[in-house]
Design a protein around this motif. Structure first.
Motif, PDB file in Angstrom:
ATOM      1  N   GLN A  72      -5.327   1.176  -3.410  1.00  0.00           N
ATOM      2  CA  GLN A  72      -5.286   0.018  -2.263  1.00  0.00           C
ATOM      3  C   GLN A  72      -5.880  -1.237  -3.130  1.00  0.00           C
ATOM      4  N   HIS A  73      -6.724  -0.874  -4.155  1.00  0.00           N
ATOM      5  CA  HIS A  73      -7.198  -2.159  -5.031  1.00  0.00           C
ATOM      6  C   HIS A  73      -5.914  -2.929  -5.561  1.00  0.00           C
ATOM      7  N   HIS A  99     -12.062  -8.864 -13.411  1.00  0.00           N
ATOM      8  CA  HIS A  99     -12.435  -7.426 -13.016  1.00  0.00           C
ATOM      9  C   HIS A  99     -11.278  -6.594 -13.651  1.00  0.00           C
ATOM     10  N   THR A 133      -3.845  -4.803  -3.460  1.00  0.00           N
ATOM     11  CA  THR A 133      -4.668  -6.007  -2.948  1.00  0.00           C
ATOM     12  C   THR A 133      -4.187  -6.957  -4.112  1.00  0.00           C
ATOM     13  N   ASP A 150      -9.800   4.882  -3.775  1.00  0.00           N
ATOM     14  CA  ASP A 150      -9.139   3.425  -3.303  1.00  0.00           C
ATOM     15  C   ASP A 150      -8.523   2.828  -4.423  1.00  0.00           C
ATOM     16  N   HIS A 151      -8.333   3.217  -5.601  1.00  0.00           N
ATOM     17  CA  HIS A 151      -7.694   2.474  -6.491  1.00  0.00           C
ATOM     18  C   HIS A 151      -6.283   1.932  -6.146  1.00  0.00           C
ATOM     19  N   HIS A 206     -12.945  -8.465  -4.896  1.00  0.00           N
ATOM     20  CA  HIS A 206     -12.923  -7.476  -5.810  1.00  0.00           C
ATOM     21  C   HIS A 206     -13.035  -7.778  -7.252  1.00  0.00           C
ATOM     22  N   TYR A 240      -8.265 -10.339  -3.618  1.00  0.00           N
ATOM     23  CA  TYR A 240      -8.815  -9.499  -4.824  1.00  0.00           C
ATOM     24  C   TYR A 240      -9.741 -10.234  -5.445  1.00  0.00           C
ATOM     25  N   GLU A 294       0.711  -1.238   0.048  1.00  0.00           N
ATOM     26  CA  GLU A 294      -0.086   0.063  -0.225  1.00  0.00           C
ATOM     27  C   GLU A 294       0.881   1.130   0.095  1.00  0.00           C
TER      28      GLU A 294
END
Ligand code: HEM
Length: 172
Positions: free
Chosen positions: A66-67, A91, A70, A63-64, A86, A82, A37
């Motif tokens: 953070q994604h 995705h 992940t 929050d991109h 997610h 993920y 992160e």
């Protein structure tokens, strides 16, 4: 059976298995989610200010970073969050589709990622850096390919894992 009584013919294979178990994942080596992160926050701070990349990322959510951390964690052998929470590989691919990433944008993306790695103090050993940069090169080329107009569906449906390759810690 105790070690004293083990079949000597099997000993080398058992030693090898034991050694392999001791090799940490790239996720552990990098410092886990917290380090990833830090990396993505520093990276996207640079992306937002970059003339070549900012237009591509103009609408990304807060929050991109953070994604993406992940996602990278899962690639490097960490938690499979993920995939579970997610939308997984499909995705991620859908977020690159149709964006027509240009070679110079991909190259800048890689350059800023390498700069951010140094900025946040990721491990500097040759084994780690070569493995991680190998993935960055791989992933960015896949992202660019999948972003081109008229590209067909990807055959892959799951997140590809990345490991140490030929350079394992502790070897000369
Ligand atoms: C190792 C390489 C890469 C990885 C692992 C990666 C990962 C990801 C992930 C996981 C997402 C979706 C985030 C979410 O779930 O919200 C995403 C979105 C995106 N990626 Fe990548 N990516 C890579 C390379 C690139 C490159 C080279 C570019 C362009 C130069 C790029 C441009 C984008 C854009 C524009 C989005 C959508 C941002 C938005 O939501 O508006 N990616 N990427």
């Amino acid at each position: 059976m105790t070690d004293q009584h083990q079949d000597p013919a099997q000993a080398p294979a058992q030693d090898e298995a034991r050694n392999q178990q001791q090799v940490p994942t790239l996720y552990e080596w990098i410092g886990g989610t917290e380090a990833l992160e830090r990396l993505t926050e520093a990276f996207y701070a640079r992306v937002r200010k970059d003339e070549l990349l900012a237009p591509l990322f103009a609408h990304m959510d807060d929050d991109h970073p953070q994604h993406v951390a992940t996602f990278l964690g899962e690639v490097l052998g960490g938690p499979t969050r993920y995939t579970e929470q997610h939308g997984g590989y499909p995705h991620m691919v859908s977020r690159h589709r149709g964006r027509a990433i240009k070679p110079e944008q991909r190259a800048r993306w890689v350059e800023l990622m390498l700069t951010a790695m140094d900025e946040v103090g990721l491990p500097e050993d040759a084994e780690f850096r070569s493995a991680f940069v190998g993935y960055i090169e791989f992933g960015s080329r896949r992202a660019m390919a999948n972003s081109q107009p008229d590209v067909g569906p990807t055959r892959r449906t799951t997140i590809k894992k990345w490991g140490w390759g030929e350079g394992v810690p502790g070897e000369e």
